[in-house]
Design a protein around this motif. Structure first.
Motif: not given
Length: 537
Positions: A94-111
């Protein structure tokens, strides 16, 4: 009346610390988008592998902190409650999991979504579902939205304005406002009449943080609709669109010439480096759309060049403008927030060559020595009267930072081409009078915009562009007491006489004349050098 560039720089530098906190994106965004490399072939693993490669190879540390999904991430139908449905074959967690993972690495997710009835890839569009989609995107953890513009119900400029304005209101009202990338201008960019394109470009800076103004940079299926195109052709095409629009750029809003397609199969290393250098000189968004884990060490090295990124991220975010153009060379300049001057030289020719630019063309009035730093090599030298870039490879770009050896560079005069952004003809001074002609790079096509709002050809700076009455424009000896020599540069692109309030015009037979000012008329919209104050009428 126009401020002098020096006064403008001082004013801008003084206010930036106060205003930057209220600006959603104080400098151009940097990061990754999947579209050019993968199009609809996106999936969870691409984003995870890309993110780790960006961390491991210094891209995140260099400022590339956004990771954006593009089209085709959903199923073909909405849920019964109206929400978009994530394709779980592509994104099993799912996308909530992906955004949380990307943020944990220091990224800002976009769609991504589309303003119309369907996306460009045929997936559900957001038309009529704007509030639902914005709520879902925010709840899923996204902080950036790219809004495409395919399949609008009627496709009029007014409709795009209404729909994009609605999105602006919704995104700005979220508990955490979302950065907004607008693709609306691209759908009007290559019309036979550019009035609607200009109109869209006027309102997108008020609605979002960046706007893609023309066609996509090359994706791997682009030859289906654009035969015989190369990656370098695509880069120069979008660059050619960008240089028409410098008057719109400001802190918080950036003209977007689209993605960095730096792994396209037919680009040479010199062309890749040019792509990055040109976008940086323009203070354009640096969004890489490529398979980053497949990059070479050399790719990571040039994309993380600190000196060039600093130019892109300079607080003034001036877009470089064209000093001169001919068949083989483009020369651009802009000022930087600490008073330095940037010089960019693009070799469009077929062989390695050197190129020299006078201080006058760069806008410098100093007769002192100037320090010149090559931002590729990091090496500096000292120059007087002229700057020379040596051994620029075919399709290569020299990018040079000019700074004072002692104190400051002194007074800078906005200097460069004055050209019609529809016909692309250049204002040219000659013994026979003024004409609109093809760019040949001569001094007669390079103009100075002085503090007193006069405009003068570099070929003879004692002469001023003058409205002489009865619709005529000519060069006459500069005289403060003489009317018709002062000009305002309007946000619309009009160059208006302060005396008569009429506007400079390219007539049907390419004559240089004065006529009643028309709004966004193809014959009255011009590009001027960076640093000329733009007046909102």
């Amino acid at each position: 009346m126009a401020l002098s560039l020096t006064r403008w720089l001082l004013a801008a530098t003084a206010v930036l610390p106060q205003v930057s906190g209220s600006i959603l994106s104080p400098t151009p965004p940097m990061g990754f988008n999947n579209w050019s490399a993968f199009m609809c072939g996106l999936n969870e693993s691409i984003f995870i592998e890309t993110a780790h490669s960006m961390v491991d190879n210094g891209l995140l540390a260099a400022g590339y902190n956004r990771i954006n999904l593009d089209d085709c991430w959903s199923t073909m139908e909405r849920a019964t409650n109206g929400s978009m449905v994530v394709d779980t074959e592509k994104f099993p967690r799912g996308l909530p999991w992906l955004t949380k993972y990307l943020k944990s690495l220091g990224f800002i997710p976009g769609i991504y979504t589309d303003a119309g009835l369907k996306s460009c890839g045929g997936y559900p569009g957001a038309y009529g579902y704007e509030e639902i989609d914005a709520r879902d995107f925010a709840s899923w953890g996204f902080d950036f939205l790219k809004l495409d513009g395919c399949n609008m119900p009627t496709g009029t400029q007014a409709e795009y304005k209404q729909v994009y304005g609605k999105w602006h209101k919704i995104l700005s009202s979220l508990p955490k406002p979302m950065a907004f990338s607008e693709s609306a201008p691209a759908y009007f960019a290559e019309a036979a009449n550019l009035t609607d394109w200009y109109a869209v470009m006027e309102w997108v800076p008020e609605y979002g943080q960046l706007a893609r103004h023309s066609r996509d940079t090359l994706v791997f299926n682009s030859t289906l609709y654009w035969p015989d195109i190369t990656g370098w052709d695509s880069i120069l095409f979008n660059y050619g669109q960008e240089i028409r629009l410098a008057r719109f750029q400001k802190p918080g809003y950036y003209n977007d010439p689209d993605f960095l397609i730096v792994d396209h199969f037919d680009l040479t290393m010199d062309e890749k480096r040019s792509h990055f250098a040109i976008w940086s000189a323009l203070s354009a968004p640096l969004i890489i759309s490529a398979w980053i884990p497949g990059f070479s060490k050399a790719d990571f090295e040039y994309l993380t060049n600190k000196d060039i990124i600093a130019v892109n991220q300079d607080k003034l975010v001036f877009q470089s403008t064209v000093v001169s153009q001919d068949e083989n060379w483009d020369v651009l300049t802009k000022s930087l927030s600490n008073g330095d001057r940037l010089l960019t030289i693009i070799n469009k020719g077929k062989s390695t060559a050197s190129y020299s630019v006078s201080f006058e063309r760069i806008g410098l009035t100093t007769d002192q020595h100037v320090r010149v730093k090559d931002l590729w090599s990091g090496k500096s030298n000292v120059a007087k009267n002229r700057v020379t870039a040596t051994s620029i490879p075919s399709h290569g770009t020299a990018i040079l930072r000019l700074s004072a050896v002692h104190k400051s560079l002194g007074r800078v005069i906005p200097t460069g081409k004055v050209f019609n952004t529809f016909s692309l003809t250049t204002l040219t001074a000659s013994s026979a009078g003024l004409t609109w002609g093809s760019s040949t790079g001569v001094d007669a096509q390079v103009w100075q915009a002085l503090d007193d709002t006069t405009i003068r050809p570099l070929a003879d700076s004692r002469q001023c562009l003058t409205e002489s009455g009865r619709g005529k424009v000519e060069l006459t000896h500069c005289n403060k007491k003489l009317g018709g020599q002062q000009w305002d540069y309007l946000y619309s692109g009009n160059l208006r006489s302060l005396s008569s309030k009429n506007c400079l015009t390219e007539s049907k037979d390419h004559g240089v004349v004065m006529e009643k000012c028309l709004y966004l008329d193809n014959n009255q919209v011009f590009a001027l050098p960076s640093g000329v104050e733009v007046v909102k009428d």
